[in-house]
Design a protein around this motif. Structure first.
Motif, PDB file in Angstrom:
ATOM      1  N   PHE A 427      -5.402  15.421  28.627  1.00 30.63           N
ATOM      2  CA  PHE A 427      -4.615  14.666  29.088  1.00 30.63           C
ATOM      3  C   PHE A 427      -4.869  14.507  30.674  1.00 30.63           C
ATOM      4  N   ASP A 439       7.337  12.044  34.311  1.00 31.61           N
ATOM      5  CA  ASP A 439       5.794  11.890  34.094  1.00 31.61           C
ATOM      6  C   ASP A 439       5.655  12.296  32.482  1.00 31.61           C
ATOM      7  N   TRP A 440       6.167  13.465  32.041  1.00 29.96           N
ATOM      8  CA  TRP A 440       6.322  13.927  30.460  1.00 29.96           C
ATOM      9  C   TRP A 440       6.968  12.939  29.928  1.00 29.96           C
ATOM     10  N   LEU A 443       4.675   9.947  28.991  1.00 31.24           N
ATOM     11  CA  LEU A 443       3.645  10.373  27.926  1.00 31.24           C
ATOM     12  C   LEU A 443       4.030  10.191  26.478  1.00 31.24           C
ATOM     13  N   LEU A 474       1.828  11.881  21.716  1.00 28.03           N
ATOM     14  CA  LEU A 474       1.719  11.928  23.256  1.00 28.03           C
ATOM     15  C   LEU A 474       0.424  11.166  23.509  1.00 28.03           C
ATOM     16  N   ARG A 475       0.482  10.266  24.580  1.00 25.65           N
ATOM     17  CA  ARG A 475      -0.746   9.586  25.113  1.00 25.65           C
ATOM     18  C   ARG A 475      -1.713  10.558  25.761  1.00 25.65           C
ATOM     19  N   LYS A 476      -3.067  10.512  25.222  1.00 32.16           N
ATOM     20  CA  LYS A 476      -4.047  11.125  25.684  1.00 32.16           C
ATOM     21  C   LYS A 476      -4.655  10.188  27.044  1.00 32.16           C
ATOM     22  N   LYS A 477      -5.551  11.106  27.476  1.00 35.49           N
ATOM     23  CA  LYS A 477      -6.172  10.228  28.712  1.00 35.49           C
ATOM     24  C   LYS A 477      -7.126   9.237  28.164  1.00 35.49           C
ATOM     25  N   TYR A 481      -2.654   7.293  21.277  1.00 35.85           N
ATOM     26  CA  TYR A 481      -1.834   8.354  21.059  1.00 35.85           C
ATOM     27  C   TYR A 481      -2.201   9.524  20.110  1.00 35.85           C
TER      28      TYR A 481
END
Length: 887
Positions: A427, A439-440, A443, A474-477, A481
């Motif tokens: 992340f 913010d969470w 994601l 969740l969306r990674k950096k 997802y």
């Protein structure tokens, strides 16, 4: 043979009254020889007369004709309406004598044996025979109209000589001979050689005075050798000294063939029931076993006679009895098939076997009067499913080797932070960096966001719930997802300092496996044993079914996800027709197959030309001669339609009860084949995905079974270290033999010690040998799997090659040693000559020395300078050496 036309001859009367008998001779040499016998007393009443061949048919006053074989070339068309003949021949080898093809030749005489007595007897015999034939011909002519106008084939036969005397046109049409050919062959010639004995018994048992209906069906031969089946009725024709009968013939070949096909179909059906893998049973309304097929002994080991008249519920697992009781209670009112399963039945060994059964209500069918049950053993499929589930757990444990991402969420501040050190690798947030709830939520995947928020709110609102488990994306950096499983606990929920502590586990790989499992579950219902292509298997199956239903042309279609019917196999149907219907969308009026798949029920169309279901497609079918079509939907074990099985016919037809049962069972078999094929394709895709994942990672994953000492590994173990998978059999002892001798004892003791610990995870280093003889540095992470008694049963390991890292660390250590050496040189070696120089300079400044003494001081200064220069050069060389060495 008898004459073909009435020939009135008073010859016998003349002979008996001593009157003159006229004999025509066609050869002058023969005439001269015969005239020498003229004066003999036995020939006093015979007038020999010679005529030319061209005058033969103009002669009206001859009672018989004598000629030899040399004059036969002018009578190729037969002797027509001439009187009876005597043929003179030279030997028994004469082909004319052997074959006797000449009609109206009554007797044969050898020229060399000719005598007045022999000639007199032959003439008398010929005249008498002609008189009997004349009477027979006249009698037959009385039946002429009856014979010729009869629609049935009629033969008039002489039972003594077995000659065919007359035949009508219907007989000509039946046997394929011309009339003339029929009247030149024996009735033995129209019987197969193997039936001659039966023929002789039949002839000998005929009552010459009575009309006869023969009780059996006989086999006859046509001219082209084809066997036909006939029934005979004979009537005697009264002629003195002749056993002549008129025989009426009825061709019953079609009836016999239909009977044979029915018998064969019944035989095959019985073989299918008795020798098939399925258990076929007939139940009463109260679940009593009225009949069960012999296959029960192969499947369950139970004797057929031992289970008759018992209750179905006597063999069921106690937990499955309620389900079967409810099902059986519904069966008397059921109008369609009911499928039940899986459920358990005990075999003779006391083991439980899993069965699946299809019930069909036939209580109202007077021929059956019961409930038909077709059961198949699916124990292997259930066991495969359990193995697959165990495989999924094992795969999950491999994934668990990686550390979870730990997080904290403070209920009061609504702030969240990732605690794990490696969270920033997934992340876009650093370790312990705070992020807001907003913010969470950003994601979270948009499709999962509302569900996750509602679930968390529900947990927090219920004081009795202090933990949770949920999966979401969740969306990674990198912007993509990933699937995560979130296990969390709620601490101090109501004291104002509450927080959620949780662990995020990346389950993307498991999710991928679950999607593959949707396809592999099909394989669990039936595992395929045939490795041929699906089209080859289906074609063999369809051709086999076609042999069971007369005139059937089978077809199988696959239903696509877009509800289109795609052609799979139709070996006997014109390919052009299959191409036309390939890809047609199913619907309520799309022929038999399209409608069957749309409605999920059997569609029987007896006449394609008039049935409304074929309104839009009948022209296509009729163009290819297809006039009838019966279609059964093929269903998956979950009830979903996956295709259709159809039988086409070139005639208008409807199925009987046997054919209806057969096509339904055929559809079931084809469904099993398609399920097996689909499962095999899904498994192939699953293995390909797993291989891709295994090749994509740098780590080598292995598994060791402590009980069997079996060891398995990914391909990386062999590729990384150069070993051959076929030659180097993977085993614990083999793996241990490749560890560096200096590390082997430590590795063994570390693993043994770890097996006794409660912590399932371990990380350690050692060196592993390659085929080149060198060693690679390995960082290995182990995970121990224990049974319910907390005893270790398997070890899963991940080997990471850290040789390059180790080399780098050793280079740094060497550079540190060089720097320490330089530091020591500066602090000791450089300071000594430098101190001397400084001392000498002080002496020169403090004293006034003479030239000699100054020279001595300068000499010392020069020596110290040179020594200092060498030391400095040495330091520079070491620095240059350190620069040139690889990092």
């Amino acid at each position: 043979m008898i004459a073909s036309k009435k020939y009135s001859s008073p010859s016998l009367l003349r002979l008996q009254s001593k009157s003159q008998v006229t004999v025509c001779v066609l050869d002058r040499n023969i005439q001269e020889r015969l005239e020498k016998m003229w004066s003999h007393r036995m020939l006093t009443h015979i007038d020999f007369k010679h005529i030319e061949p061209h005058q033969l048919w103009q002669n009206e006053h001859s009672d018989l004709i004598i000629f030899d074989t040399t004059t036969l070339n002018i009578y190729e068309g037969g002797l027509g309406d001439l009187p009876p003949c005597i043929l003179l021949t030279s030997s028994e080898d004469d082909p004319i004598y052997k074959k006797n093809p000449i009609q109206k030749v009554s007797d044969y005489l050898f020229i060399d044996d000719l005598s007045p007595a022999l000639l007199s007897k032959s003439i008398e015999y010929t005249i008498k025979l002609n008189d009997v034939n004349q009477k027979l011909y006249n009698k037959i002519e009385d039946y002429h109209q009856f014979i010729e106008n009869n629609t049935l084939p009629v033969l008039i036969v002489d039972l003594t000589t077995q000659e065919i005397l007359k035949a009508n046109q219907a007989a000509v049409d039946l046997y394929g001979y011309s009339k003339d050919e029929l009247q030149h062959i024996s009735i033995r010639d129209i019987r197969p050689p193997e039936d001659i004995e039966i023929f002789e018994k039949t002839i000998s048992g005929i009552n010459d005075e009575a009309q006869t209906e023969y009780p059996n069906t006989f086999r006859h031969l046509t001219k082209d050798g084809q066997i036909i089946y006939v029934e005979l009725k004979g009537m005697p024709i009264s002629i003195k000294d002749r056993r002549v009968r008129m025989v009426l013939i009825e061709d019953v070949s079609d009836q016999m063939q239909s009977r044979d096909r029915l018998i064969e179909s019944e035989r095959r059906f019985k073989a299918l029931v008795q020798n098939g893998s399925d258990i076929i049973a007939l139940l009463s309304a109260n679940a009593k076993l009225l009949y069960i097929s012999p296959s029960i002994e192969r499947v369950l080991g139970l004797k057929q006679e031992g289970v008759m008249d018992t209750s179905l519920f006597d063999f069921l697992h106690p937990d499955d009895v309620p389900l079967m009781q409810k099902t059986h209670a519904d069966l008397p009112n059921a109008t369609h098939q009911i499928k039940v399963g899986p459920y358990r039945v005990k075999n003779t060994d006391g083991d439980w076997r899993w069965l699946e059964t299809t019930f069909l209500n036939k209580l109202n069918d007077s021929a059956i009067n019961g409930i038909v049950a077709s059961s198949r053993d699916i124990t292997n499929q259930i066991q495969n499913q359990q193995k697959l589930e165990a495989s999924i757990i094992r795969y999950k444990n491999i994934v668990d080797v990686a550390s979870d991402i730990i997080y904290e969420f403070h209920l009061e501040t609504r702030e969240m932070k990732f605690v794990s050190n490696h969270s920033d690798s997934l992340f876009d947030y650093q370790n312990n960096q705070s992020l807001t709830r907003a913010d969470w939520e950003l994601l979270l995947h948009p499709e999962d966001r509302n569900n996750v928020i509602q679930y968390m709110s529900k947990v927090l609102a219920n004081n009795e719930i202090n933990q949770g488990l949920i999966e979401y994306r969740l969306r990674k950096k990198n912007g993509k997802y990933a699937h995560f499983q979130d296990r969390f606990f709620v601490l101090n929920k109501n004291d104002g300092h509450g927080q959620i502590q949780g662990a995020l586990q990346d389950i993307s790989l498991r999710k991928t496996h679950e999607s593959i499992q949707e396809f592999e579950n099909n394989m669990l219902t039936l595992y395929a044993k045939d490795n041929n292509e699906i089209k080859v298997v289906l074609e063999k199956a369809l051709l086999a079914i076609e042999t069971l239903i007369d005139g059937a042309m089978c077809s199988i279609l696959k239903l696509t996800k877009g509800n289109c019917a795609r052609h799979l196999s139709a070996p006997s149907i014109p390919p052009a027709y299959s191409q036309v219907i390939d890809g047609v969308s199913i619907g309520p009026k799309v022929g038999s197959c399209g409608t069957a798949m749309y409605e999920g029920s059997i569609i029987i169309v007896e006449d394609i030309a008039t049935n409304p279901l074929w309104e839009d497609y009948k022209e296509i079918a009729l163009k290819f001669g297809l006039k009838s079509c019966w279609s059964v939907p093929i269903k998956h074990q979950n009830g979903k339609v996956i295709g259709s099985f159809a039988t086409y016919y070139n005639a208008i037809r409807k199925p009987d009860s046997f054919e209806l049962e057969l096509i339904q069972r055929a559809a079931n078999v084809l469904g099993i084949i398609m399920e097996n094929w689909q499962a095999r394709e899904d498994l192939k895709q699953s293995n390909e995905r797993y291989d891709i994942v295994a090749r994509a990672t740098n780590d080598i994953i292995w598994e060791y079974n402590l009980a069997t000492e079996e060891m398995t590994s990914t391909e990386g173990l062999f590729q990384k270290f150069g070993y051959n998978k076929e030659e180097d059999h993977l085993h614990y002892k083999w793996w241990l033999s490749k560890i560096h001798p200096a590390d082997k004892e430590n590795v063994t003791q570390t693993i043994l010690k770890h097996l006794r610990n409660d912590n399932p995870q371990l990380s350690h280093k050692y060196r592993f040998k390659t085929t080149r003889g060198d060693y690679r540095y390995i960082l290995e992470r182990l995970y121990v799997i224990k049974n319910d008694n907390q005893m270790p049963i398997r070890i899963i390991g991940a080997m990471e090659d850290i040789t390059d890292k180790e080399k780098y660390l050793r280079e740094i250590e060497k550079q540190n040693l060089l720097l320490k050496q330089i530091s020591w040189d500066q602090s000791h070696k450089v300071r000594a000559p430098l101190a001397r120089i400084m001392g000498l300079l002080n002496v020169m400044e403090a004293t006034n020395k003479n030239d000699f003494e100054n020279d001595e001081v300068l000499r010392y200064l020069s020596d110290s300078s040179k020594e200092l220069d060498q030391i400095v050069r040495g330091v520079v060389s070491k620095i240059e050496l350190m620069k040139n060495q690889p990092a």
